[in-house]
Write a protein that holds these residues in place. Structure first.
Motif, PDB file in Angstrom:
ATOM      1  N   LYS A   1      -7.210 -48.596  41.407  1.00 33.28           N
ATOM      2  CA  LYS A   1      -6.556 -47.504  40.702  1.00 33.28           C
ATOM      3  C   LYS A   1      -6.100 -47.856  39.288  1.00 33.28           C
ATOM      4  CE  LYS A   1      -4.162 -43.678  40.137  1.00 33.28           C
ATOM      5  NZ  LYS A   1      -4.819 -42.727  39.320  1.00 33.28           N
TER       6      LYS A   1
ATOM      7  N   THR B   1      -7.903 -46.718  35.160  1.00 30.66           N
ATOM      8  CA  THR B   1      -7.430 -45.456  34.610  1.00 30.66           C
ATOM      9  C   THR B   1      -7.058 -45.647  33.149  1.00 30.66           C
ATOM     10  OG1 THR B   1      -6.537 -44.865  36.775  1.00 30.66           O
ATOM     11  CG2 THR B   1      -5.714 -43.625  34.896  1.00 30.66           C
ATOM     12  N   LYS B   2      -7.623 -44.816  32.265  1.00 32.20           N
ATOM     13  CA  LYS B   2      -7.326 -44.928  30.841  1.00 32.20           C
ATOM     14  C   LYS B   2      -5.847 -44.682  30.578  1.00 32.20           C
ATOM     15  CE  LYS B   2     -11.282 -43.995  28.097  1.00 32.20           C
ATOM     16  NZ  LYS B   2     -12.097 -43.069  27.351  1.00 32.20           N
TER      17      LYS B   2
END
Length: 112
Positions: free
Chosen positions: A76, A80-81
């Motif tokens: 996760k 994620t950016k």
């Protein structure tokens, strides 16, 4: 505890911490609590981990928690950016890790 007292930016370090700092050869900077200009990014990361990884998680032991954290990072958090930087944390880590040094144990007696 790191500080004995502070007077207008003049810090008196606790004896054990001062010895640790001297033996490690590190410099330290202290931030005022809840000061977003000086430590907002760090506080945000702590909140992100608390609210997204640790919330409702049962602690069994440190080894299991570390395994679960690494799995969560892979699954996760690192993919994620980041909303502000628009970069993947894993990509930034690859750049930053080149500037880190290996941990070395203290040579003297532990405090206490």
């Amino acid at each position: 505890m790191f500080l004995k007292s502070e007077n207008l930016g003049d810090y008196l370090l606790a004896d054990d911490f001062r010895r640790y700092r001297d033996e490690r050869g590190i410099s330290v900077e202290f931030c005022r609590k809840a000061d977003p200009q000086s430590k907002g990014r760090v506080e945000n990361v702590v909140g992100y981990v608390k609210n997204n990884f640790l919330r409702a998680r049962t602690f069994h032991d440190i080894d299991r928690l570390n395994e679960e954290a690494l799995s969560w990072l892979e699954r996760k958090a690192n993919g994620t950016k980041h909303a502000t930087t628009k970069r993947l944390p894993h990509d930034v880590w690859l750049i930053e890790k080149e500037h880190l040094s290996f941990f070395s144990p203290l040579t003297g007696n532990p405090p206490g």
